[in-house]
Design an enzyme around this catalytic site. Structure first.
Site, PDB file in Angstrom:
ATOM      1  N   LEU A  41       0.426   6.246   8.490  1.00  0.00           N
ATOM      2  CA  LEU A  41       0.805   7.188   9.534  1.00  0.00           C
ATOM      3  C   LEU A  41      -0.067   8.407   9.302  1.00  0.00           C
ATOM      4  O   LEU A  41      -0.176   8.888   8.171  1.00  0.00           O
ATOM      5  CB  LEU A  41       2.285   7.588   9.438  1.00  0.00           C
ATOM      6  CG  LEU A  41       3.327   6.630   9.967  1.00  0.00           C
ATOM      7  CD1 LEU A  41       4.730   7.144   9.646  1.00  0.00           C
ATOM      8  CD2 LEU A  41       3.171   6.420  11.456  1.00  0.00           C
ATOM      9  N   ASP A  42      -0.700   8.896  10.344  1.00  0.00           N
ATOM     10  CA  ASP A  42      -1.550  10.071  10.205  1.00  0.00           C
ATOM     11  C   ASP A  42      -0.731  11.266   9.727  1.00  0.00           C
ATOM     12  O   ASP A  42       0.496  11.290   9.869  1.00  0.00           O
ATOM     13  CB  ASP A  42      -2.196  10.414  11.548  1.00  0.00           C
ATOM     14  CG  ASP A  42      -3.127   9.315  12.026  1.00  0.00           C
ATOM     15  OD1 ASP A  42      -3.850   8.754  11.187  1.00  0.00           O
ATOM     16  OD2 ASP A  42      -3.119   9.025  13.229  1.00  0.00           O
ATOM     17  N   GLY A  43      -1.421  12.270   9.223  1.00  0.00           N
ATOM     18  CA  GLY A  43      -0.745  13.471   8.746  1.00  0.00           C
ATOM     19  C   GLY A  43       0.104  14.141   9.807  1.00  0.00           C
ATOM     20  O   GLY A  43       1.139  14.714   9.508  1.00  0.00           O
ATOM     21  N   SER A  45       1.703  12.600  12.185  1.00  0.00           N
ATOM     22  CA  SER A  45       2.741  11.675  12.651  1.00  0.00           C
ATOM     23  C   SER A  45       3.868  11.639  11.628  1.00  0.00           C
ATOM     24  O   SER A  45       3.672  11.956  10.465  1.00  0.00           O
ATOM     25  CB  SER A  45       2.159  10.274  12.845  1.00  0.00           C
ATOM     26  OG  SER A  45       1.140  10.294  13.820  1.00  0.00           O
TER      27      SER A  45
END
Length: 188
Positions: A41-43, A45
């Site tokens: 999960l991106d930072g 998200s």
């Protein structure tokens, strides 16, 4: 061991910091040693991130051919019409790739979510709404790129389930080990 973490906004899905990055890492979450993230999960998200110390689970869970669904609740700018939702469901072109078909629906009423720190940007003249997207693939920033491709940029993104396992009321920044039944639900 299989763990569920409610990854907060501002945390990368890795233990090693990137030089010059403003994001924190999983090292600050108090996780057991020798676990690794299953997927990313991106930072910017939030939501369900699974971690394990078992080799081979990553490919078993994330290979699109295995068809393990991941559900995301996405707050988007504007109010997507039926055409935009159909485009998302059929697959959209993001760069040189066309996404696989997915399930998409508007969440009405909007889910009650804890406030995010920092808060999302809002504009008084532009409404927003929440969508549910269920995917079986996970390209880099795919959900954000999909919603932007149909004219509705993502404001907030939260993964709420993997397989049949749901994040539920696990608080942001907290983690727990899954029971045998919950583990089976992940791979259902």
């Amino acid at each position: 061991m299989l763990l569920a973490l409610h990854k907060p906004y501002g945390v990368l899905s890795q233990f090693t910091p990137e030089p010059g990055s403003r994001w924190r890492t999983l090292a600050g979450c108090g996780l057991p040693p020798k676990v690794y993230a299953l997927g990313r999960l991106d930072g910017d998200s939030e939501g369900l991130l699974l971690l394990s110390d078992e080799p081979g689970l990553n490919s078993r869970l994330l290979d699109p051919e295995a068809g393990h669904r991941r559900e995301y609740w996405v707050q988007v700018e504007g109010l997507p019409d039926a055409t935009a939702l159909t485009r998302l469901a059929r697959g959209v072109k993001i760069g040189d790739y066309t996404t696989r078909p997915c399930s998409v629906r508007r969440l009405e009423p909007a889910p009650v979510m804890p406030p995010r720190d920092p808060p999302i940007r809002t504009r008084q003249t532009v409404p927003d709404c929440w969508l549910s997207l269920e995917l079986v693939e996970g390209k880099n920033r795919q959900v954000r790129r999909m919603t932007a491709a149909v004219g509705h940029p993502t404001l907030r993104l939260v993964r709420v389930s993997v397989g049949q396992f749901k994040l539920g009321d696990l608080a942001s920044g907290k983690w727990r080990e899954l029971t045998a039944a919950e583990r089976a639900a992940v791979f259902a």
